[in-house]
Design an enzyme around this catalytic site. Structure first.
Site, PDB file in Angstrom:
ATOM      1  N   ARG A  86       0.816  -1.213   0.000  1.00  0.00           N
ATOM      2  CA  ARG A  86       0.000   0.000   0.000  1.00  0.00           C
ATOM      3  C   ARG A  86       0.861   1.279   0.000  1.00  0.00           C
ATOM      4  O   ARG A  86       0.506   2.255  -0.649  1.00  0.00           O
ATOM      5  CB  ARG A  86      -0.870  -0.034   1.262  1.00  0.00           C
ATOM      6  CG  ARG A  86      -2.008   0.945   1.250  1.00  0.00           C
ATOM      7  CD  ARG A  86      -2.611   0.963   2.629  1.00  0.00           C
ATOM      8  NE  ARG A  86      -3.400  -0.239   2.865  1.00  0.00           N
ATOM      9  CZ  ARG A  86      -4.712  -0.309   2.647  1.00  0.00           C
ATOM     10  NH1 ARG A  86      -5.364   0.743   2.234  1.00  0.00           N
ATOM     11  NH2 ARG A  86      -5.382  -1.416   2.877  1.00  0.00           N
ATOM     12  N   LYS A  96       0.892 -19.409   6.095  1.00  0.00           N
ATOM     13  CA  LYS A  96       0.096 -19.726   7.272  1.00  0.00           C
ATOM     14  C   LYS A  96      -0.127 -18.447   8.086  1.00  0.00           C
ATOM     15  O   LYS A  96       0.696 -17.542   7.966  1.00  0.00           O
ATOM     16  CB  LYS A  96       0.788 -20.811   8.071  1.00  0.00           C
ATOM     17  CG  LYS A  96       1.599 -20.360   9.280  1.00  0.00           C
ATOM     18  CD  LYS A  96       2.103 -21.523  10.065  1.00  0.00           C
ATOM     19  CE  LYS A  96       1.850 -21.389  11.528  1.00  0.00           C
ATOM     20  NZ  LYS A  96       2.669 -20.419  12.240  1.00  0.00           N
ATOM     21  N   HIS A 116       6.577 -23.707   6.407  1.00  0.00           N
ATOM     22  CA  HIS A 116       8.026 -23.582   6.199  1.00  0.00           C
ATOM     23  C   HIS A 116       8.801 -24.780   6.776  1.00  0.00           C
ATOM     24  O   HIS A 116       9.943 -25.016   6.396  1.00  0.00           O
ATOM     25  CB  HIS A 116       8.555 -22.236   6.711  1.00  0.00           C
ATOM     26  CG  HIS A 116       8.790 -22.164   8.187  1.00  0.00           C
ATOM     27  ND1 HIS A 116       7.786 -21.944   9.084  1.00  0.00           N
ATOM     28  CD2 HIS A 116       9.920 -22.282   8.919  1.00  0.00           C
ATOM     29  CE1 HIS A 116       8.287 -21.923  10.312  1.00  0.00           C
ATOM     30  NE2 HIS A 116       9.591 -22.127  10.241  1.00  0.00           N
ATOM     31  N   GLU A 162      11.179 -24.248  22.015  1.00  0.00           N
ATOM     32  CA  GLU A 162      11.776 -22.947  21.690  1.00  0.00           C
ATOM     33  C   GLU A 162      12.160 -22.228  22.976  1.00  0.00           C
ATOM     34  O   GLU A 162      11.500 -22.398  24.000  1.00  0.00           O
ATOM     35  CB  GLU A 162      10.766 -22.083  20.928  1.00  0.00           C
ATOM     36  CG  GLU A 162      10.339 -22.675  19.605  1.00  0.00           C
ATOM     37  CD  GLU A 162       9.417 -21.726  18.840  1.00  0.00           C
ATOM     38  OE1 GLU A 162       9.899 -21.051  17.935  1.00  0.00           O
ATOM     39  OE2 GLU A 162       8.230 -21.659  19.181  1.00  0.00           O
ATOM     40  N   HIS A 167       2.965 -27.356  11.567  1.00  0.00           N
ATOM     41  CA  HIS A 167       4.335 -27.889  11.565  1.00  0.00           C
ATOM     42  C   HIS A 167       4.430 -29.292  12.187  1.00  0.00           C
ATOM     43  O   HIS A 167       5.038 -30.204  11.624  1.00  0.00           O
ATOM     44  CB  HIS A 167       5.276 -26.959  12.328  1.00  0.00           C
ATOM     45  CG  HIS A 167       5.248 -25.540  11.850  1.00  0.00           C
ATOM     46  ND1 HIS A 167       5.104 -25.191  10.532  1.00  0.00           N
ATOM     47  CD2 HIS A 167       5.341 -24.362  12.527  1.00  0.00           C
ATOM     48  CE1 HIS A 167       5.121 -23.868  10.422  1.00  0.00           C
ATOM     49  NE2 HIS A 167       5.257 -23.345  11.614  1.00  0.00           N
TER      50      HIS A 167
HETATM   51  C1  BG6 Z   1       6.144 -20.195  13.114  1.00  0.00           C
HETATM   52  C2  BG6 Z   1       5.363 -19.899  14.361  1.00  0.00           C
HETATM   53  O1  BG6 Z   1       5.310 -20.721  12.121  1.00  0.00           O
HETATM   54  O2  BG6 Z   1       7.179 -21.123  13.416  1.00  0.00           O
HETATM   55  C3  BG6 Z   1       6.268 -19.363  15.429  1.00  0.00           C
HETATM   56  O3  BG6 Z   1       4.339 -18.967  14.067  1.00  0.00           O
HETATM   57  C4  BG6 Z   1       7.429 -20.298  15.684  1.00  0.00           C
HETATM   58  O4  BG6 Z   1       5.559 -19.140  16.650  1.00  0.00           O
HETATM   59  C5  BG6 Z   1       8.113 -20.646  14.375  1.00  0.00           C
HETATM   60  O5  BG6 Z   1       8.349 -19.656  16.546  1.00  0.00           O
HETATM   61  C6  BG6 Z   1       9.166 -21.716  14.570  1.00  0.00           C
HETATM   62  O6  BG6 Z   1       9.909 -21.838  13.390  1.00  0.00           O
HETATM   63  P1  BG6 Z   1      11.439 -22.262  13.394  1.00  0.00           P
HETATM   64  O7  BG6 Z   1      11.796 -22.334  11.948  1.00  0.00           O
HETATM   65  O8  BG6 Z   1      12.157 -21.211  14.160  1.00  0.00           O
HETATM   66  O9  BG6 Z   1      11.480 -23.588  14.079  1.00  0.00           O
END
Ligand code: BG6
Length: 482
Positions: free
Chosen positions: A51, A148, A178, A216, A240
């Site tokens: 935008r 997503k 991803h 994490e 995931h």
């Molecule tokens: C994302 C989530 O899709 O994946 C995040 O929204 C998460 O909350 C992340 O931290 C983790 O991805 P990676 O590649 O760091 O394991």
């Protein structure tokens, strides 16, 4: 080992939401790294669309800052950066109105692959898809990429699929998860289907249970308002973790081909039994002095889980009786994504040393320190009779593969190149996403109908106490998070 880089066909990639976080953190740096690797042909162009009023120079400036922030210093080569920036253009566009579309059309190259990355709120997917077709910018060979979250439940995912299907065929739609772009996640398929060693044992007869962990150390990191409406189940499990489970549990596809792979994953999702409240634990991190999730999410009454552990059953011949335990959480003791496969006892032991005996376990480390560890029993050295001990056969991909193992492409780089190549194997099909929501919805609804709060766990711990019980009551235990 020399990495094989096969250049892709010439393309125009239009990034909607080009000034946003994903474009700056992942898409532009990823494309730059592919440029550096020599994978982009001369007439590969990237057009930012958003935008904000800005010209090409303004967008190049923004991209340069993104590269400085998100590309490792040793990869920032001035001449390559200049050549990469020269590929960039920008069009200010009104996704819900008419402004900018004619200009975008004019700026597209003829006779090259056209890909459109929707890095915008899902509420704009329909508007953008419609205008791309209406203005003749997208055609039957074009591809669209969507991110997503793909919906927040089955109904919204179906609505999104329907909107996209009005304008594009399924073969043109690339839904990103991803995790599927991670080298080590793809390696799960290589390990299973390129070796004879594991597959004969890969079933309930020989496998006691499977643990899938995505731990994490980060918290919600400024994404509190998004995360608070999602929680770990929507944010990590529905997508995931579900993908990881599918790759471990699926039958061998007849070929490494998009629909063959996705058909097999879909069968796994459809075979998942509903998860009752006794098989799920929710946690929320708590810090000292009022810090913690409630503060980070700016919602002092939040019941959203930042941790979840579940016991999942795949109801089919292969897995009958072998549970899959899944856990994921934020602000945990360590960062570790791994899959641990614990095998059963041998049917009969010829040794008296029951004490020294441990189950074989195969651990596939997805990140960090990507690699594999197979725990095997050997004789304990020494003259003390036939005593047993367990040792690891440990392999780190970085060590085994040299430079290639330490320099693996980021998930987004791989996935964007697959879009240009027209390969959907690592993207989710519409029916797959819907099946995943169909399984997740009742779990979420049952929780929303209750009143209790997630169990608090300390930041830097390995999660809530009840998650330990989930395993203990079955006579099993989680692997330690380090
Ligand atoms: C994302 C989530 O899709 O994946 C995040 O929204 C998460 O909350 C992340 O931290 C983790 O991805 P990676 O590649 O760091 O394991």
């Amino acid at each position: 080992m020399v990495s094989r880089v096969i250049p892709v066909e010439p393309f125009d990639l239009v990034i909607f939401g080009a000034t946003g976080d994903l474009a700056r953190r992942k898409i532009l740096p990823g494309l730059y790294r592919r440029h550096l690797a020599g994978q982009l042909p001369d007439n590969a162009r990237i057009i930012g669309a958003a935008r904000s009023e800005m010209d090409d120079a303004g967008f190049r400036d923004l991209a340069l800052k993104a590269l400085e922030e998100f590309v490792a210093k040793n990869k920032r080569v001035q001449s390559d950066i200049d050549a990469f920036l020269a590929r960039l253009a920008y069009v200010a566009i009104d996704a819900t109105g008419e402004g900018g579309w004619a200009t975008l059309k004019e700026r597209m190259q003829p006779d090259v692959i056209r890909a459109f990355y929707f890095s915008v709120a899902p509420s704009l997917f329909g508007d953008i898809a419609e205008r791309l077709c209406l203005h003749g910018i997208a055609g039957p060979d074009s591809r669209i990429v969507v991110e997503k979250p793909f919906g927040r439940d089955l109904a919204t995912a179906k609505a999104l699929n329907k909107i996209l299907a009005t304008h594009f065929a399924e073969s043109q739609i690339y839904r990103i998860d991803h995790y599927l772009g991670k080298e080590t996640v793809q390696n799960l398929m290589a390990v299973r289907f390129a070796n004879i060693l594991f597959e004969p044992l890969w079933n309930a007869q020989y496998i006691d249970h499977v643990q899938i962990t995505v731990a994490e150390t980060v918290g919600v990191e400024g994404r509190g308002s998004y995360y608070d409406k999602s929680g770990a189940i929507r944010d990590m499990v529905q997508n995931h973790m579900m993908q990881l489970l599918c790759l471990i549990a699926m039958e061998p596809p007849y070929h490494f081909d998009p629909d063959a792979v996705r058909d097999e994953k879909l069968k796994v999702i459809r075979a998942l039994l509903p998860v009752g409240p006794e098989d799920i634990v929710r946690g929320q991190y708590a810090g000292r002095k009022g810090e913690g999730y409630l503060k980070d999410s700016e919602n002092p009454a939040s019941r959203t889980e930042s941790y979840v552990a579940l016991k999942v059953q795949v109801a089919n011949w292969r897995w009958q009786g072998t549970p899959f335990y899944l856990r994921t959480g934020k602000k945990l003791r360590g960062r570790a994504s791994e899959i641990a496969i614990t095998f059963k006892e041998p049917p009969h032991s010829i040794f008296d040393d029951a004490e020294g005996w441990r189950e074989n376990q195969l651990v596939i480390r997805l990140q960090p320190d990507e690699g594999m560890n197979l725990k095997v029993m050997i004789k304990e050295p020494g003259p003390g009779g036939m005593r047993l001990t367990q040792v690891p056969l440990d392999m780190s991909f970085a060590e085994a593969l040299g430079d290639e193992g330490t320099d693996m492409p980021d998930a987004y780089e791989r996935l964007i190149m697959d879009v240009i190549r027209g390969n959907q194997t690592l993207f989710m099909r519409g029916d797959e996403v819907e099946a995943a929501w169909a399984w997740t919805d009742p779990i979420i609804n049952a929780w929303e109908a209750r009143t209790e709060r997630p169990q608090a766990y300390d930041e830097g711990s390995s999660g809530p106490e009840d998650a330990l019980m989930l395993m203990h009551r079955d006579g099993r235990r989680w692997r330690e998070i380090r």
